[in-house]
Scaffold this motif. Structure first.
Motif, PDB file in Angstrom:
ATOM      1  N   LYS A  56      46.419  32.798   1.291  1.00  0.00           N
ATOM      2  CA  LYS A  56      45.304  34.038   2.040  1.00  0.00           C
ATOM      3  C   LYS A  56      44.412  35.305   1.583  1.00  0.00           C
ATOM      4  N   GLY A  57      43.976  35.713   1.004  1.00  0.00           N
ATOM      5  CA  GLY A  57      44.087  36.795   0.179  1.00  0.00           C
ATOM      6  C   GLY A  57      42.589  37.012  -0.140  1.00  0.00           C
ATOM      7  N   THR A  58      41.734  38.150  -0.422  1.00  0.00           N
ATOM      8  CA  THR A  58      40.456  38.374  -1.012  1.00  0.00           C
ATOM      9  C   THR A  58      40.524  38.427  -2.413  1.00  0.00           C
ATOM     10  N   TYR A  59      41.797  38.510  -4.068  1.00  0.00           N
ATOM     11  CA  TYR A  59      41.615  38.226  -4.948  1.00  0.00           C
ATOM     12  C   TYR A  59      41.806  36.631  -5.106  1.00  0.00           C
ATOM     13  N   ASP A  60      41.037  37.153  -6.021  1.00  0.00           N
ATOM     14  CA  ASP A  60      40.283  35.692  -7.290  1.00  0.00           C
ATOM     15  C   ASP A  60      41.116  34.951  -8.318  1.00  0.00           C
ATOM     16  N   LEU A  61      42.049  34.806  -8.373  1.00  0.00           N
ATOM     17  CA  LEU A  61      42.588  34.291  -9.804  1.00  0.00           C
ATOM     18  C   LEU A  61      42.341  33.651 -10.940  1.00  0.00           C
ATOM     19  N   ASN A  62      40.683  32.830 -10.321  1.00  0.00           N
ATOM     20  CA  ASN A  62      40.149  32.140 -11.078  1.00  0.00           C
ATOM     21  C   ASN A  62      39.301  33.507 -12.433  1.00  0.00           C
ATOM     22  N   TYR A  63      39.644  34.402 -12.522  1.00  0.00           N
ATOM     23  CA  TYR A  63      39.341  35.181 -13.605  1.00  0.00           C
ATOM     24  C   TYR A  63      40.540  35.274 -14.972  1.00  0.00           C
ATOM     25  N   ILE A  98      50.654  39.294 -13.728  1.00  0.00           N
ATOM     26  CA  ILE A  98      49.117  38.546 -14.651  1.00  0.00           C
ATOM     27  C   ILE A  98      49.479  39.484 -15.774  1.00  0.00           C
ATOM     28  N   ASP A  99      49.581  39.714 -16.584  1.00  0.00           N
ATOM     29  CA  ASP A  99      49.819  39.949 -18.110  1.00  0.00           C
ATOM     30  C   ASP A  99      48.402  40.425 -18.520  1.00  0.00           C
ATOM     31  N   LYS A 118      59.240  31.616 -12.950  1.00  0.00           N
ATOM     32  CA  LYS A 118      58.547  31.847 -14.348  1.00  0.00           C
ATOM     33  C   LYS A 118      58.124  31.259 -14.457  1.00  0.00           C
ATOM     34  N   SER A 119      57.100  30.408 -15.689  1.00  0.00           N
ATOM     35  CA  SER A 119      56.194  29.840 -16.277  1.00  0.00           C
ATOM     36  C   SER A 119      56.357  28.430 -15.119  1.00  0.00           C
ATOM     37  N   THR A 120      57.239  28.114 -14.885  1.00  0.00           N
ATOM     38  CA  THR A 120      57.437  26.507 -14.445  1.00  0.00           C
ATOM     39  C   THR A 120      58.325  26.987 -13.519  1.00  0.00           C
ATOM     40  N   GLY A 121      57.978  25.515 -12.147  1.00  0.00           N
ATOM     41  CA  GLY A 121      57.786  25.616 -11.333  1.00  0.00           C
ATOM     42  C   GLY A 121      57.142  25.350  -9.610  1.00  0.00           C
ATOM     43  N   TRP A 122      55.975  25.711 -10.703  1.00  0.00           N
ATOM     44  CA  TRP A 122      55.000  26.023  -9.645  1.00  0.00           C
ATOM     45  C   TRP A 122      53.669  25.515 -10.036  1.00  0.00           C
ATOM     46  N   LYS A 123      52.405  25.134  -9.649  1.00  0.00           N
ATOM     47  CA  LYS A 123      51.002  24.865 -10.126  1.00  0.00           C
ATOM     48  C   LYS A 123      49.985  25.063  -9.256  1.00  0.00           C
ATOM     49  N   LEU A 124      49.173  25.896  -9.671  1.00  0.00           N
ATOM     50  CA  LEU A 124      48.332  26.833  -8.671  1.00  0.00           C
ATOM     51  C   LEU A 124      47.057  25.316  -8.497  1.00  0.00           C
ATOM     52  N   THR A 125      46.074  25.005  -7.531  1.00  0.00           N
ATOM     53  CA  THR A 125      45.282  24.199  -7.458  1.00  0.00           C
ATOM     54  C   THR A 125      43.868  24.170  -8.182  1.00  0.00           C
ATOM     55  N   LEU A 126      43.472  23.435  -8.226  1.00  0.00           N
ATOM     56  CA  LEU A 126      42.123  24.135  -9.193  1.00  0.00           C
ATOM     57  C   LEU A 126      41.321  25.220  -8.796  1.00  0.00           C
TER      58      LEU A 126
END
Length: 418
Positions: free
Chosen positions: A139-146, A170-171, A112-120
């Protein structure tokens, strides 16, 4: 809710850690099911199952190594199966009610909301529980920075034949405004043609499984030759050559599945972009007048062709794109759509092998599927005023559940471009 999927890259030890986390999630799910079965009289609900996860963590050290919210997610999977069983019993569904079963081959673990963390740069993800998964490259073409981190509600690790994947729920609102095309269409699903519309346009069935059947059978024979009955009787592990052959066989099946899914996605997108209203045959597993795909698959003569067509997948993509681009999708019951004459309305009985509609009352001649598509559009237009309440029977797939599916597939969202 949208789902983005990335392939993850790591070391062999990290993949083993993911497998261990998946096994632990399966263990907790099965333990919660057993707890519910042993305490039916005490009215166990989903909150009781969440509390039971803490009991399991205190009793089993390997369960305590998994993140607490990942344990709760496994309990929620168990409760969703229980709730579905209760719902079928209340609705008095004919036949089997879907009593929850113990899981044998789970392929995913959900955080869920804990147990993981994305890099900068959001190109890697680190899992911080005691399973030792560590940092994995995405590895993929989508950008999570949005998206903001708070918008990511779930992260799931999925094991497939060709590697491991990470899914992000993603909500976010995926709706896009488009210009109206002022076109209406009714479509009928079939085996001779994948779809046929009321205008006479047809799309041939691709038959991905039929075209790959020889390769699949050959790979299956090679796998079977490496299987040892002696080791099975001795409860010993099969040889490495067997597992390699098994993986090659699974990869071929995965390729066929992706071909079918991509075809259904592209065709559904084209239909939605070209029309403002799409009427199609609804399908369900329980209603008497619905297109019962599950029941049709039991026909030994048609089972392989129906499964190869992918009707349910096409319908899910059609509804998803309809909701995304603001188009109206109307699901109508299939009762007598292929038997009634679209010109005069009289019923003309014909067998499944009869592919041409010939009306003895008015002399109208048309392809069976096109005649059915005209009836579907007419029936859809007659109920279009009630689509807001879905009075015609079915809720669309996007309204039933926008989260991640239990088998690790993102059925309601666009597939990843790998």
């Amino acid at each position: 809710m949208i789902v983005y999927e990335f392939k993850v890259k790591g070391k062999e030890k990290q993949y083993q850690a993911i497998d261990e986390a998946i096994r632990t999630s399966q263990f907790i799910q099965n333990k919660c099911l057993r707890y519910w079965m042993d305490n039916k009289d005490s009215k166990v609900d989903k909150y009781a199952l969440n509390k039971y996860c803490a009991v399991l963590a205190a009793e089993f050290p390997f369960a305590d190594e998994l993140n607490s919210m990942a344990r709760q997610s496994a309990a929620e999977r168990c409760w969703s199966a229980i709730a579905r069983f209760y719902d079928n019993c209340k609705k008095k569904v004919k036949g089997k009610k879907g009593f929850p079963k113990f899981k044998k081959n789970c392929r995913s673990v959900e955080y869920k909301s804990t147990g993981w963390k994305l890099t900068l740069n959001r190109k890697s993800i680190t899992f911080s529980d005691k399973k030792g998964i560590g940092t994995l490259k995405l590895k993929g073409t989508y950008d999570l920075n949005y998206y903001d981190i708070k918008q990511i509600k779930r992260v799931r690790l999925v094991r497939r034949a060709d590697g491991y994947y990470a899914q992000f729920a993603i909500d976010a609102d995926a709706r896009i405004e488009t210009q109206p095309s002022h076109q209406l269409v009714g479509i009928d699903l079939g085996l001779k043609y994948f779809i046929a519309d009321n205008k006479g346009n047809v799309e041939p069935s691709p038959q991905f499984y039929r075209k790959s059947e020889k390769q699949l059978n050959r790979a299956n024979r090679k796998k079977s030759k490496k299987f040892s009955q002696e080791k099975k009787k001795a409860h010993a592990r099969q040889s490495n050559n067997y597992h390699k052959a098994r993986n090659r066989y699974a990869r071929k099946h995965l390729r066929v599945s992706r071909q079918r899914k991509e075809y259904c996605k592209r065709l559904a997108y084209s239909v939605i972009q070209s029309n403002d209203l799409v009427a199609y045959v609804r399908r369900s597993r329980c209603r008497r007048l619905d297109l019962n795909v599950k029941g049709l698959v039991r026909n030994p003569q048609l089972a392989k062709s129906i499964s190869d067509a992918g009707w349910s997948t096409f319908r899910e993509w059609l509804e998803y794109f309809g909701q995304k681009y603001g188009k109206v999708t109307v699901a109508v019951p299939p009762h007598n759509t292929s038997q009634n004459c679209s010109n005069c309305g009289e019923k003309v009985q014909k067998s499944l092998s009869t592919r041409t509609h010939v009306c003895p009352h008015c002399g109208y001649v048309e392809d069976r599927d096109i005649n059915a598509a005209i009836n579907i559009l007419r029936r859809g237009l007659s109920t279009v005023g009630h689509t807001g309440t879905y009075a015609t029977g079915d809720l669309p797939s996007w309204a039933i559940g926008c989260g991640l599916s239990s088998n690790g597939e993102s059925v309601n969202v666009e597939s990843p471009r790998l």
